[in-house]
Each structure stands twice: as structure tokens, then as C-alpha cells.
Enzyme design. Structure first.
Site: not given
Ligand SMILES: *Cc1c(COP(=O)(O)O)cnc(C)c1O
Length: 362
Positions: A35, A133, A259, A307
Site C-alpha cells: 500500500k 479501527r 521564511y 516547499m
């Protein structure tokens, strides 16, 4: 020319598959969990290699992940752990095997199969033994099984459950109680059926820590990619993430970096710019916190992760623009890297974005 690259070592994958298989009794089946794009690598390349090596089953989380494997030619049976009602048509079109985990999914699936006159469709029955779950709990099981028995649409290939804390020795009592509950519920179900589904419960750390939960098949994910907490010495990391120093700039004492001025230089600082950012999976926890390996030494991240880039401090490093940096590899592995910011290898690996070029080894 060097560049950002995620190396996927398929030889290491084969090694891990053999190491984990050697811990199991010879008749136990092996389900490989691929997965989340093969834990951030490439599910198709991973599945092709494991199919070649003779794995018995694949597991994915969602139907779209199973469809991608089928479209690439994978023939091995695929369990979908968390199929959704909206993708029932695709499950059948691509010959995927759903987990039956709720009445909502079960009722819709039976309706679809009956109205398409499909019989004995292979499915896997999920029991909730304490992870809380997904899955049917003990009380719900009888009703769910009687729904399955009162139609001829479904054949249960397996009955399974998932353990909550196989990597935590403090929780062994809880783990053993989950295993016992699973034995009890699954034998009740088996006594209702005229055929014999297989049982499975163990993930990677279950294989290492609890022989009691081996049953007929195991589901291994993280171990195949080289990790199992403390015990990963015999496993080899499949993922190596490398990048380069795109630029080196000199900052003065008092200058701020990046930043929000999150880092202020306390001295003259040699700043290396690394072309990887939170869009690639280097999340912002690494701001002013993480490191990269440059020439065998750790260089600290300074400022916030952006980013597409982050910055490291290179005072005392003899390095040049274009030189290689290692984010994690076999020696400085993703588990150590993850721990340095309080997360786990699973999260680091599965966050690696599609934007990073993959290179396959072996
Ligand atoms: C992801 C997952 C696994 C794989 O667990 P690892 O710890 O990666 O071996 C096994 N079973 C289920 C139900 C899962 O969701």
C-alpha cells in the site's frame, strides 16, 4: 551530474523477503503489503519483483492501488484492506479481493454480486480484536456471517485481524489477549462454514515478536522495506534518498535564513541549499531540527523547510556546489532520521512524493 534521486534497492527487497520468510514455518503463506505506493517506493516495481520471488498474496489499502497493480500485469491475488462502496464495480472488474469489515460495505457488496449473478466471490473477513479501527467485533460477527451464509455470492478465503502493539513489549498481555480472542472468534466462524478459510493476523513486528500469531499467513510491510524498530540489523533498507548542494551562500552574523526568519545566524555562516522540500516529503518538523549527511558528517538544517528547498549549515565542511548529500541510506537509515524528529520510518517513507525521480538497483 548528481541530482535528487530516490534509489530503490530491489536486491535489498529480495534479501528482506528471504530473511522474513526464513522465520516462518514452511507452509505459512506470505502476504506482501504494498500500500501507499509500496511504502513510498513504487508499488508496481516492488510487486513485480516479489511476484517473481514467489510471494503468495499482495495487500493494498484502496481499490485504486489494486487497479494500478493489475494494469501493470500483476497476477497474484490482491487483498484490498479498506475497499469503499463507490468502487465495488472496479473490485470485480479487476479481480481484487475485498476485506469485509462493516455492514455498510457487506450489504452493498452482496447486493451488487446478487444483481450481477456472481457466485463465490473471494473475500476476506476482518475481525476487530481490540485495535478498534475497522472490522466486525465479536458481537457483530454472528450476524455478518449469517448474511454471508444466506447467499451464495461470497466465499471467505480468509479470516483476519490486526494487532495493535506488536512492537511494544510493555503491551504483551494485551497482544496475547487479542490473539486469543481471534482464535475464539475465528473457530466459531469456521464451525459455521462448510469450507476452510485461512487465518492471518501478524504484521512485521508480530513476525519478530510473537510466534503465536503466525497462523496460516503473515502480512509484512515495513520489514520488506528494511525496517523493524530495534531489530532491523538483519534487514536492509530499500530506500536511499540523495540530493545535492544546489548552491552555497555566505550569510553574515545577524542575517536570517528562509521564511519567517526562523533561523538567525550567530556567526558568519556557510549555507547550503538543498533542492528538496515539504512538497517532496521532507516535512516541516525538520525545520531547524533535521540533518543531512555531507561527506560522512551531519550538517544541520537551518530555517524552515520550504516547499521545494531547505537550507543546511556548512561551516567546517569542505564542500562545493554540485556535491552529493544523503538524507538517508543504509548507514543513516530512515528510522534514525524519523526518530530525530519524533516520528516513525513509516511516515517518512510514505511521504516521499511522486516528484522525486526513482532509480532501481538490482
Ligand atoms: C499496513 C498493514 C500491515 C503491514 O504492517 P507492517 O507493520 O508494515 O508490517 C498489515 N496489516 C494491515 C491490516 C495493515 O493495515
Amino acid at each position: 551530474m548528481k541530482k535528487t534521486i530516490l534509489e530503490i534497492d530491489l536486491k535489498a527487497l529480495g534479501h528482506n523477503f528471504n530473511v522474513i520468510s526464513s522465520k516462518l514455518s514452511s507452509q505459512t503463506k506470505f502476504m506482501a503489503v504494498v500500500k501507499a505506493n509500496g511504502y513510498g517506493s513504487n508499488s508496481v516495481e516492488i510487486a513485480k519483483r516479489l511476484e517473481f520471488l514467489g510471494v503468495d498474496y499482495f495487500a493494498v489499502a484502496f481499490v485504486s492501488e489494486g487497479v494500478a497493480l493489475r494494469k501493470s500485469g500483476i497476477k497474484t491475488p490482491i487483498l484490498v484492506l479498506l475497499p469503499q462502496v463507490e468502487s465495488i464495480k472496479e473490485i470485480i472488474k479487476y479481480n481484487l479481493e475485498p476485506s469485509l469489515y462493516s455492514f455498510y460495505f457487506l450489504d452493498n457488496f452482496i447486493d451488487y454480486l446478487s444483481s450481477n449473478e456472481r457466485k463465490n466471490y473471494p473475500c476476506h473477513f476482518k475481525i476487530n480484536t481490540g485495535l478498534n479501527r475497522v472490522g466486525f467485533n465479536e458481537k457483530e460477527t454472528e450476524k455478518a456471517i449469517s448474511k454471508i451464509q444466506s447467499c451464495d455470492s461470497i466465499r471467505l478465503v480468509s479470516i483476519y485481524s490486526h494487532l495493535a502493539a506488536t512492537d511494544d513489549s510493555q503491551e504483551s498481555k494485551f497482544t496475547l489477549s487479542q490473539i486469543n480472542l481471534f482464535k475464539k472468534i475465528s473457530s466459531n466462524i469456521k464451525s459455521e462454514l462448510s469450507y476452510n478459510p485461512i487465518l492471518h493476523m501478524s504484521n512485521t513486528s508480530g513476525i519478530y515478536n510473537y510466534r503465536e500469531c503466525e497462523f496460516d499467513m503473515v502480512r509484512s510491510g515495513i520489514g520488506l522495506y528494511g525496517y523493524n524498530n530495534e531489530l532491523n540489523k538483519e534487514l536492509r533498507p530499500v530506500h536511499t534518498l540523495k540530493s545535492i548542494i544546489a548552491q552555497i551562500i555566505e550569510a553574515k552574523k545577524g542575517d536570517s535564513i528562509g521564511y519567517n526568519r526562523a533561523f538567525i545566524c550567530t556567526e558568519k555562516t556557510k549555507v547550503g541549499i538543498i533542492p528538496l522540500g515539504h512538497a517532496d516529503g521532507i516535512n516541516r518538523y525538520f525545520s531547524n531540527n533535521g540533518y543531512v549527511i555531507v561527506g560522512g558528517k551531519k550538517a544541520k538544517v537551518i530555517g524552515n523547510i520550504c516547499m521545494d528547498v531547505f537550507m543546511v549549515k556548512l561551516n567546517d565542511f569542505d564542500v562545493h556546489e554540485g556535491d552529493e548529500v544523503i538524507i538517508f541510506d543504509e548507514n543513516n537509515n530512515a528510522e534514525d532520521y524519523a526518530r530525530s524528529v519524533g516520528t516513525i520510518s513509516y511516515e517518512i517513507l510514505t511521504n516521499l512524493s511522486e516528484r522525486i525521480e526513482r532509480k532501481y538497483i538490482g
